[in-house]
Design a protein around this motif. Structure first.
Motif, PDB file in Angstrom:
ATOM      1  N   GLN A 137       0.839  -1.202   0.000  1.00  0.00           N
ATOM      2  CA  GLN A 137       0.000   0.000   0.000  1.00  0.00           C
ATOM      3  C   GLN A 137       0.874   1.252   0.000  1.00  0.00           C
ATOM      4  N   THR A 138       1.916   1.247   0.849  1.00  0.00           N
ATOM      5  CA  THR A 138       2.734   2.462   0.952  1.00  0.00           C
ATOM      6  C   THR A 138       3.679   2.623  -0.242  1.00  0.00           C
ATOM      7  N   GLU A 139       4.258   1.508  -0.686  1.00  0.00           N
ATOM      8  CA  GLU A 139       5.245   1.609  -1.783  1.00  0.00           C
ATOM      9  C   GLU A 139       4.598   1.511  -3.159  1.00  0.00           C
ATOM     10  N   GLY A 140       3.337   1.096  -3.182  1.00  0.00           N
ATOM     11  CA  GLY A 140       2.655   0.942  -4.467  1.00  0.00           C
ATOM     12  C   GLY A 140       2.721  -0.497  -4.919  1.00  0.00           C
ATOM     13  N   LYS A 141       1.582  -0.971  -5.347  1.00  0.00           N
ATOM     14  CA  LYS A 141       1.480  -2.372  -5.732  1.00  0.00           C
ATOM     15  C   LYS A 141       1.965  -2.542  -7.169  1.00  0.00           C
ATOM     16  N   PRO A 142       2.968  -3.387  -7.423  1.00  0.00           N
ATOM     17  CA  PRO A 142       3.412  -3.559  -8.803  1.00  0.00           C
ATOM     18  C   PRO A 142       2.277  -4.084  -9.672  1.00  0.00           C
ATOM     19  N   THR A 143       2.100  -3.488 -10.842  1.00  0.00           N
ATOM     20  CA  THR A 143       1.065  -4.018 -11.737  1.00  0.00           C
ATOM     21  C   THR A 143       1.756  -4.642 -12.940  1.00  0.00           C
ATOM     22  N   GLY A 144       1.490  -5.918 -13.109  1.00  0.00           N
ATOM     23  CA  GLY A 144       2.107  -6.623 -14.219  1.00  0.00           C
ATOM     24  C   GLY A 144       1.570  -8.027 -14.282  1.00  0.00           C
ATOM     25  N   HIS A 145       2.177  -8.823 -15.153  1.00  0.00           N
ATOM     26  CA  HIS A 145       1.627 -10.157 -15.415  1.00  0.00           C
ATOM     27  C   HIS A 145       2.654 -11.266 -15.290  1.00  0.00           C
ATOM     28  N   CYS A 146       3.818 -10.901 -14.797  1.00  0.00           N
ATOM     29  CA  CYS A 146       4.887 -11.904 -14.718  1.00  0.00           C
ATOM     30  C   CYS A 146       5.739 -11.622 -13.487  1.00  0.00           C
ATOM     31  N   GLY A 147       5.919 -12.637 -12.631  1.00  0.00           N
ATOM     32  CA  GLY A 147       6.738 -12.375 -11.451  1.00  0.00           C
ATOM     33  C   GLY A 147       6.912 -13.600 -10.572  1.00  0.00           C
ATOM     34  N   ILE A 148       7.668 -13.392  -9.480  1.00  0.00           N
ATOM     35  CA  ILE A 148       7.957 -14.473  -8.531  1.00  0.00           C
ATOM     36  C   ILE A 148       7.771 -13.959  -7.107  1.00  0.00           C
ATOM     37  N   GLY A 149       7.518 -14.853  -6.179  1.00  0.00           N
ATOM     38  CA  GLY A 149       7.321 -14.446  -4.784  1.00  0.00           C
ATOM     39  C   GLY A 149       7.846 -15.508  -3.833  1.00  0.00           C
ATOM     40  N   HIS A 150       7.946 -15.127  -2.560  1.00  0.00           N
ATOM     41  CA  HIS A 150       8.652 -15.998  -1.611  1.00  0.00           C
ATOM     42  C   HIS A 150       8.219 -15.711  -0.183  1.00  0.00           C
ATOM     43  N   THR A 151       8.109 -16.769   0.613  1.00  0.00           N
ATOM     44  CA  THR A 151       8.069 -16.595   2.065  1.00  0.00           C
ATOM     45  C   THR A 151       9.334 -17.260   2.592  1.00  0.00           C
ATOM     46  N   ARG A 152      10.049 -16.555   3.476  1.00  0.00           N
ATOM     47  CA  ARG A 152      11.358 -17.047   3.922  1.00  0.00           C
ATOM     48  C   ARG A 152      11.309 -17.509   5.370  1.00  0.00           C
ATOM     49  N   TRP A 153      11.910 -18.639   5.628  1.00  0.00           N
ATOM     50  CA  TRP A 153      12.114 -19.138   6.989  1.00  0.00           C
ATOM     51  C   TRP A 153      13.624 -19.076   7.205  1.00  0.00           C
ATOM     52  N   ALA A 154      14.056 -18.117   8.028  1.00  0.00           N
ATOM     53  CA  ALA A 154      15.481 -17.761   8.079  1.00  0.00           C
ATOM     54  C   ALA A 154      16.376 -18.945   8.427  1.00  0.00           C
ATOM     55  N   THR A 155      17.432 -19.130   7.644  1.00  0.00           N
ATOM     56  CA  THR A 155      18.489 -20.077   8.009  1.00  0.00           C
ATOM     57  C   THR A 155      19.825 -19.318   8.046  1.00  0.00           C
ATOM     58  N   HIS A 156      20.213 -18.694   6.948  1.00  0.00           N
ATOM     59  CA  HIS A 156      21.469 -17.944   6.909  1.00  0.00           C
ATOM     60  C   HIS A 156      21.130 -16.460   6.993  1.00  0.00           C
ATOM     61  N   GLY A 157      21.367 -15.881   8.157  1.00  0.00           N
ATOM     62  CA  GLY A 157      21.043 -14.456   8.339  1.00  0.00           C
ATOM     63  C   GLY A 157      19.675 -14.298   8.968  1.00  0.00           C
ATOM     64  N   GLU A 158      19.594 -13.308   9.867  1.00  0.00           N
ATOM     65  CA  GLU A 158      18.348 -13.081  10.624  1.00  0.00           C
ATOM     66  C   GLU A 158      17.189 -12.703   9.691  1.00  0.00           C
ATOM     67  N   PRO A 159      15.961 -12.809  10.201  1.00  0.00           N
ATOM     68  CA  PRO A 159      14.841 -12.309   9.397  1.00  0.00           C
ATOM     69  C   PRO A 159      14.934 -10.779   9.301  1.00  0.00           C
ATOM     70  N   SER A 160      15.101 -10.240   8.121  1.00  0.00           N
ATOM     71  CA  SER A 160      15.198  -8.783   7.957  1.00  0.00           C
ATOM     72  C   SER A 160      14.745  -8.443   6.544  1.00  0.00           C
ATOM     73  N   ASP A 161      14.505  -7.155   6.309  1.00  0.00           N
ATOM     74  CA  ASP A 161      14.073  -6.745   4.963  1.00  0.00           C
ATOM     75  C   ASP A 161      15.122  -7.152   3.929  1.00  0.00           C
TER      76      ASP A 161
END
Ligand code: G6P
Length: 608
Positions: free
Chosen positions: A59-83
């Motif tokens: 909402q704040t950064e703007g929702k990308p509009t397009g038709h091709c992409g990839i996504g991920h949910t991460r469960w931290a192993t190498h490196g803490e959970p961070s942006d």
């Protein structure tokens, strides 16, 4: 553990990716992100935290509009959970999402650093983006992927997009799950089928190191040499309702309620003419007659199901059974070989240690049997024999229905082995099988009685520590009940063989500490009761789970949960399990925890 999604087609890509990630939430994660082509530019949004954080950021950064992409949910192993550590990771012209562990990432990082690459995250995954960029010198994505995977050690499922190709998603995998969804003029990737089940039931399983390239119009598969591969399209048996809450407040509660039905399904699929029959999968009477030893190897709840199986097989068939934690088994140089049967039990069929144990057992010459809930998983496909547990998609992290169906399968195996070895006759085989047919009703009765479990939960809600005790089958159930409770309530809980508690741990018993005593087994009932009284006399608050009418001395029990069932002792773990699951569930809810998504846990553990 880590969820991957990818999409190309006419729909709003961000919506499809976010929806897919939500469906994969059950795998466990601590950060999320997406990368979508917007007017030929890759726009990435990622954040530490849950998908709600992602929605806010979109909402704040703007929702990308397009038709091709990839996504991920991460469960931290190498490196803490961070942006920064969240996926997708980009370097140069390549953006990736990764599930798994790159074991040689330090060496690769050194190599790439020498070549001038600068790393921004602490993850092992970022090296994959850099390496892909490095091998992308000739601007040939397929070649870059082939050269890259040659150098990767470890496990990976990768979703990849290249800056120069805004109309393509590539993916590849090795030892981590990745499934391709085939729609009408649209394609998906997902770590599991629910990620795209809403849009299509047609899917393709990628083999190790196979590569898929999908654009809006077409999809092609290649082997590690870049040669085209023909793939078979399968149709998922699951439907969307099965992967949704259907009015229940949590998946866990829904899945507990599904148990009578799925146990019945297990019976229907394995029982023929009133007796269990596994000859179709190669588990023949001849084989069972000659088997020397049985090992049950698994992790977590599946391993505790194995313990119930052990008691049943040993009692009925008199074959020695060892239950091993898979992460230990694989490194203990196990004495296993020809003539032995190794049974691996797994809900997901992807658990890294269980899978490695299966491979090791095969290499050592043992016969392997997988009892697995996900048909298309690596463990199901890798074993010599495979029994499918028809529990349907289990979304809640804490396993419930998969466990009871695993136990049901193990009972049926125990009955058949006993018959094959002549320790029971056909009449007894039929009688036991018919008895097991009463289990769905016994489980249903407990579920209908859930108010009592809710009341017990109200007595546990403020506990800081508690214990479970039991003997034999009740001990196996205590271990699982305790695991369930600690997983989703965060109350410290330990399970003890009732006779063992006095050898040290009884020093922890103090006034009002809850002790859940599982006392359903008549052979050892008197012994369990005396152990219960030992702790009661030291101030414990006793909750007894027993058959209706069990006689205890006055004032030795504070609350009792009585099971009304015609099931014989050996089979009573099935309703008992449902009772323990409900107690854990309601305690979790009363403590304000979301039982479906307990902290730090992952549903599918694809790392060691
Ligand atoms: C994870 C889950 C447990 C599960 C264990 C084994 O730890 O949180 O609920 O029992 O893995 O998983 P599997 O899929 O092999 O049964």
């Amino acid at each position: 553990m880590c969820g991957i999604v990818g999409y190309i087609g006419a729909r709003d890509c961000t919506e499809v990716l976010m929806d897919g990630l939500e469906k994969l939430e059950y795998r466990g994660y601590d950060s999320a992100g997406i990368a979508v082509f917007e007017n030929d530019i890759i726009k990435t949004v990622k954040t530490r935290g849950k998908l709600e954080e992602m929605q806010k950021k979109l909402q704040t950064e703007g929702k990308p509009t397009g038709h091709c992409g990839i996504g991920h949910t991460r469960w931290a192993t190498h490196g803490e959970p961070s942006d920064i550590n969240s996926h997708p990771h980009s370097n140069g012209r390549v953006t990736i999402v990764h599930n798994g562990i790159i074991e040689n990432y330090i060496q690769l990082k050194e190599f790439l650093t020498e070549k001038g690459y600068v790393f921004t995250s602490q993850t092992d995954s970022e090296v994959v983006a850099c390496l892909l960029d490095y091998y992308y010198a000739e601007r040939d994505p397929l070649r870059a992927i082939i050269e890259t995977v040659k150098e990767l050690e470890g496990s990976y499922a990768l979703g990849i997009i290249f800056r120069d190709f805004p109309d393509r998603v590539y993916a590849t995998r090795k030892e981590s799950p990745l499934i391709v969804g085939i729609g009408q003029g649209e394609y998906f990737i997902g770590s599991d089928i629910p990620a795209f089940l809403k849009y299509t039931k047609n899917y393709v399983l990628l083999g190790d190191d196979e590569i898929v390239c999908m654009n809006g119009q077409d999809i092609s598969y290649f082997d590690v040499h870049g040669l085209p591969v023909e793939k078979e399209v399968s149709v998922a048996e699951w439907d969307v309702e099965q992967a949704q809450k259907c009015g229940y407040p949590h998946y866990m509660l829904k899945e507990i309620h599904e148990q009578p039905e799925v146990v019945r399904k297990m019976l229907n699929s394995a029982v023929k003419d009133g007796v269990p029959d596994f000859s179709e999968i190669g588990l023949t009477d001849d084989f069972m007659r000659d088997v020397k030893r049985i090992f049950v190897v698994a992790c977590g709840t599946a391993m505790y199901a194995g313990m119930v199986g052990r008691y049943a097989i040993e009692r009925l068939a008199r074959v020695p059974v060892t239950v091993e934690v898979a992460s230990e088994f694989r490194y203990m140089n196990p004495i296993v070989g020809e003539g032995d049967l190794v049974i691996v039990v797994s809900q997901s069929g992807e658990t890294a240690d269980t899978k490695a144990s299966l491979e090791l057992s095969k290499a050592l010459g043992a016969k392997t049997l997988a009892i697995v809930n996900v048909k298309y998983s690596a463990i199901a496909r890798g074993a010599d024999m495979f029994i499918h547990t028809p529990a349907g998609p289990e979304i809640a992290v804490a396993s419930t229905k998969a466990y009871t169906v695993q136990i049901t399968a193990l009972y049926l195996i125990a009955f058949r082995i006993a018959f094959a070895r002549g320790t029971i006759d056909e009449e007894e085989l039929k009688r036991l099988t018919a008895q097991l047919g009463n289990a769905p009703k016994a489980i249903k009765d407990i579920i209908n009685n859930k108010d009592e479990c809710q009341f017990i939960a109200s007595q546990l809600v403020n506990a800081e520590n508690l214990f479970f005790i039991g003997r034999g089958f009740d001990y196996a159930l205590s271990l699982e009940g305790s695991l369930k409770l600690k997983e989703i309530t965060y109350i410290h809980s330990e399970a003890y063989a009732a006779g063992e508690l006095k050898h040290g741990t009884i020093s922890l018993i103090e006034d009002k500490i809850p002790v859940i005593t599982v006392a359903t087994q008549s052979e050892v009932l008197a012994k369990t009761i005396s152990n219960m009284e030992e702790v009661k006399s030291r101030g414990a608050f006793i909750i007894a789970i027993c058959r209706r009418g069990t006689v205890f001395s006055p004032e030795s029990v504070d609350i009792r949960l009585e099971l009304d069932t015609v099931l014989e002792d050996m089979l009573i773990p099935l309703p008992t399990a449902a009772a323990l699951q409900l107690i854990a569930y309601y305690t979790s809810v009363l403590r304000g925890i979301d039982p479906d998504k307990p902290r730090n846990l992952a549903k599918s553990v694809t790392t060691e």
